[in-house]
Structures are given as C-alpha cells and as structure tokens.
Design an enzyme around this catalytic site. Structure first.
Site, short mmCIF file in Angstrom:
data_model
loop_
_atom_site.label_atom_id
_atom_site.label_comp_id
_atom_site.label_asym_id
_atom_site.label_seq_id
_atom_site.Cartn_x
_atom_site.Cartn_y
_atom_site.Cartn_z
N ASN A 119 -4.04 6.03 -1.24
CA ASN A 119 -3.75 6.07 0.19
C ASN A 119 -3.07 7.36 0.63
OD1 ASN A 119 -5.00 3.69 0.82
ND2 ASN A 119 -3.21 2.45 0.44
N SER A 145 0.82 -1.21 0.00
CA SER A 145 0.00 0.00 0.00
C SER A 145 0.85 1.26 0.00
CB SER A 145 -0.90 0.03 1.24
OG SER A 145 -1.70 -1.12 1.30
N HIS A 179 -1.55 -2.82 -7.21
CA HIS A 179 -2.21 -2.54 -5.93
C HIS A 179 -3.72 -2.64 -6.08
CE1 HIS A 179 -3.14 0.51 -2.53
NE2 HIS A 179 -2.98 -0.69 -2.03
N GLU A 199 -4.11 0.16 -8.90
CA GLU A 199 -3.03 1.10 -9.21
C GLU A 199 -1.83 0.27 -9.69
OE1 GLU A 199 -3.61 4.78 -6.06
OE2 GLU A 199 -2.69 2.97 -5.29
N1 LIG Z 1 -6.00 -4.43 3.98
C1 LIG Z 1 -6.14 -3.64 2.94
O1 LIG Z 1 -7.12 -2.88 2.86
C2 LIG Z 1 -5.11 -3.63 1.84
C3 LIG Z 1 -5.46 -3.12 0.58
C4 LIG Z 1 -4.53 -3.15 -0.46
C5 LIG Z 1 -3.25 -3.65 -0.24
N2 LIG Z 1 -2.94 -4.12 1.02
C6 LIG Z 1 -1.58 -4.63 1.21
O2 LIG Z 1 -1.61 -6.05 1.08
C7 LIG Z 1 -0.63 -6.62 1.94
C8 LIG Z 1 -1.29 -7.59 2.91
O3 LIG Z 1 -2.31 -6.93 3.62
P1 LIG Z 1 -3.55 -7.74 4.25
O4 LIG Z 1 -4.57 -6.72 4.58
O5 LIG Z 1 -3.89 -8.90 3.39
O6 LIG Z 1 -2.87 -8.22 5.61
P2 LIG Z 1 -3.25 -9.46 6.54
O7 LIG Z 1 -2.77 -9.09 7.90
O8 LIG Z 1 -4.65 -9.88 6.36
O9 LIG Z 1 -2.33 -10.64 5.94
C9 LIG Z 1 -0.93 -10.58 6.00
C10 LIG Z 1 -0.34 -11.88 5.51
O10 LIG Z 1 1.09 -11.81 5.67
C11 LIG Z 1 1.54 -13.02 6.25
N3 LIG Z 1 2.78 -12.76 6.97
C12 LIG Z 1 2.92 -12.13 8.18
N4 LIG Z 1 4.21 -12.10 8.53
C13 LIG Z 1 4.90 -12.72 7.52
C14 LIG Z 1 6.25 -13.03 7.31
N5 LIG Z 1 7.19 -12.67 8.21
N6 LIG Z 1 6.60 -13.68 6.16
C15 LIG Z 1 5.64 -14.02 5.24
N7 LIG Z 1 4.33 -13.77 5.40
C16 LIG Z 1 3.97 -13.13 6.51
C17 LIG Z 1 0.41 -13.46 7.17
O11 LIG Z 1 0.52 -14.82 7.47
C18 LIG Z 1 -0.79 -13.13 6.29
O12 LIG Z 1 -0.97 -14.18 5.35
C19 LIG Z 1 0.08 -5.45 2.64
O13 LIG Z 1 1.22 -5.11 1.90
C20 LIG Z 1 -0.97 -4.35 2.57
O14 LIG Z 1 -0.41 -3.06 2.61
C21 LIG Z 1 -3.83 -4.15 2.04
#
Ligand SMILES: NC(=O)c1ccc[n+]([C@@H]2O[C@H](COP(=O)([O-])OP(=O)(O)OC[C@H]3O[C@@H](n4cnc5c(N)ncnc54)[C@H](O)[C@@H]3O)[C@@H](O)[C@H]2O)c1
Length: 285
Positions: A190, A119, A140, A152
């Site tokens: 964002n 993000s 993204h 994006e």
């Molecule tokens: N939540 C949102 O609204 C959103 C939107 C767009 C993009 N994102 C991006 O997507 C990515 C994930 O976000 P999310 O909301 O799915 O988070 P989440 O917390 O739901 O999931 C995170 C994932 O990362 C894994 N993880 C944690 N520590 C780890 C490690 N050390 N090594 C490998 N895997 C690991 C976890 O097991 C889990 O599968 C981030 O980069 C976030 O910025 C999030």
C-alpha cells in the site's frame, strides 16, 4: 502449538474472504460479527461463493459442505476464547482496533497469535494495548482474499521471531505467498500503490481523461488487471481514505494527501462496491 481454530473479527469484505480461505485450508473458523444479521449475511455470502465454485468446477461438491461446516458465526467476542490465532479485520480506525485488542487480550488466553489485518495502522501501537506485544503481529491479506496470492506478515518492534514464524506457517497453510515487512504505514504494497491510486483520482478531477479512459489506459498500457478507479471501488473508498491519511501522517509526503474528490465521495456515502456507488454504479449488478 499448532493452529487448529482461527477466530476472525469483523463482518466486512476482508473477514468474509479470509473466512473462506481459512476454512478451505482445513482449519475451523469462529467468525465474530457485532450483529446476528451480519453474521447470517456472511454465512449466506460464503455459501453463495462456494456454490459458485462448485458450479465452475473449482471445488468438489463433497468439499463444499465440509468447508461450510468449519465456519461458525457468533456475536459474542468471548466465543473466541479457545482460538489459537485471532485475526481482526474491523474498520480501519486505530481507536476501534486498540479497544478490540484490549478486549481480545483479556479473552483469548489460549491464543498463540493476536493479529491485525490493518492496511496502514501501527501494529506496534495496537500491540501496546495488550500484555503480550511479543505475540501480536500483522497478517495482511489482500482483496479479494480467496483470489489474491499475497500475505504481508508485519513485525512490530516487540513481535517475537516465534510469532512471525507462526504467522508465516499459518499464511502458507492458507496457500499464500508470504513476505516479511517491518511496521511502517502501508507496509510494502500500500505504501507503493496508494500514491498511484490517489493520483488517478486527482487526474480524473483535473479532467485529464474520462473515468473509463483512465482505467482503460492503465490496463492496456501497463497490463494491470484493473484500472485504478475500479480498484479503489473494490478496496472501498472509506478504507482508501483512511489508508491515505495514515500514510500521510507517517511519511508527510504530499503524494499521500487524499484527493479532495475522494474525500467528497466518502462524505457523500459513495464508498465503492460495498455501497453500490463509487466511481462506477453497482446498484443494478
Ligand atoms: N478492503 C480492502 O481492500 C482491504 C485489504 C486488506 C486489508 N484491509 C483491512 O481490513 C480491515 C477491514 O476492511 P474491510 O475492507 O473488510 O472493511 P469493511 O468496511 O468491509 O468492514 C469493516 C467491518 O468493521 C466493522 N466495524 C465498523 N465499526 C466497528 C466498531 N466500532 N467496532 C467493531 N467493528 C466495527 C463493520 O461492522 C464491518 O464488519 C481494515 O483494517 C482494512 O484496512 C482491507
């Protein structure tokens, strides 16, 4: 090279949603989680989501099995070796993502694109851990990925035009509207959204109004589909905190300094919907 098989890394909110989008677009998905249990949980969630869509008449019953069968859950990163595109959605932590890209660079010799769903983190810094930064970009998606129309495509300094074009083709094949953006923290959405969300937390903490009235005001007054506190719960408060920290590190704008209340909630383990507690209580839903 056409993208036929997509590798997704991570088993959280975003990877689950993107898996559904990509499989519905007719592409094969290899979904990598670190544990068997989270891989199983993702497949169960996908099946549940598809069943709900069939129930609501949004998906043909015959399509449901086909979509499900396109997704294979694995725990070994090496299983992504044959994917033409790999998109990671692991925790928003630069060190974790850099290590992952170092590994993907070794493993994914067939990949035309290695992409991050970050993000706010620097796509260029992530790309620099590979020997092919020209093939690394940001793709993204927004949350929930099956619903939100935007993607994006993020071009880092060394990303080639061919990589941007291929990422765009992929996102459009997923039915998304694509915008191009350069590699600055928060990209378009964002960087504009988070000062607003952060200020909503500060307003709540300062006693401006109740939680419900802050959310009701922004829905009723601005025609937003969700209030800011509901939206923070959906995004995840830990992810939101990481986003604000990355934005502040890049822009040094005081509007990005995370609200102390947000920091406190994260250290208390109140992460929003995913933990059952955030600004709202989801434990009984
Ligand atoms: N939540 C949102 O609204 C959103 C939107 C767009 C993009 N994102 C991006 O997507 C990515 C994930 O976000 P999310 O909301 O799915 O988070 P989440 O917390 O739901 O999931 C995170 C994932 O990362 C894994 N993880 C944690 N520590 C780890 C490690 N050390 N090594 C490998 N895997 C690991 C976890 O097991 C889990 O599968 C981030 O980069 C976030 O910025 C999030």
């Amino acid at each position: 090279m056409a993208v036929k098989q997509v590798g997704l890394v991570g088993s959280g909110i975003m990877s689950s949603g993107v898996a559904e989008v990509v499989a519905k677009a007719g592409l094969d998905v290899v979904l990598r989680s670190r544990s068997e249990s989270s891989a199983e949980a993702m497949l169960t969630a996908l099946e549940k989501s598809l069943a709900k869509q069939v129930e609501k008449g949004k998906l043909e019953a015959s399509e449901r099995a086909a979509v499900r069968d396109r997704v294979r859950a694995v725990t070994d990163l090496a299983e992504l070796a044959d994917c033409q595109l790999v998109l990671e959605s692991v925790v928003e932590d630069l060190t974790v993502k850099k290590q992952l890209f170092t590994d993907l660079d070794e493993i994914c010799t067939a990949a035309e694109i290695l992409a991050t769903n970050t993000s706010t983190l620097s796509v260029g810094e992530i790309a620099a851990t590979t020997k092919r930064p020209e093939r690394v970009c940001g793709i993204h998606f927004f949350n929930p990925a099956p619903v939100m129309p935007l993607v994006e495509v993020v071009r880092a300094e060394k990303t080639s035009a061919a990589t941007v074009a291929a990422a765009r083709t992929f996102a459009e094949a997923c039915g998304k509207t694509v915008v191009d953006v350069v590699d600055r923290a928060g990209f378009i959405v964002n960087s504009l959204l988070f000062p607003y969300l952060n200020n909503a937390v500060k307003a709540l903490d300062a006693g401006l109004a109740t939680r419900d009235d802050i959310d009701a005001a922004m829905k009723g007054g601005c025609n937003f589909p969700m209030g800011p506190l509901e939206l923070l719960d959906l995004v995840g408060l830990d992810t939101s905190l990481s986003i604000l920290e990355a934005l502040h590190a890049e822009y040094q704008d005081p509007n990005y300094v995370p609200a102390p209340m947000l920091e406190q909630m994260v250290s208390d383990g109140r992460l929003g919907r995913k933990s059952g507690q955030g600004f709202y209580d989801y434990s009984k839903k």
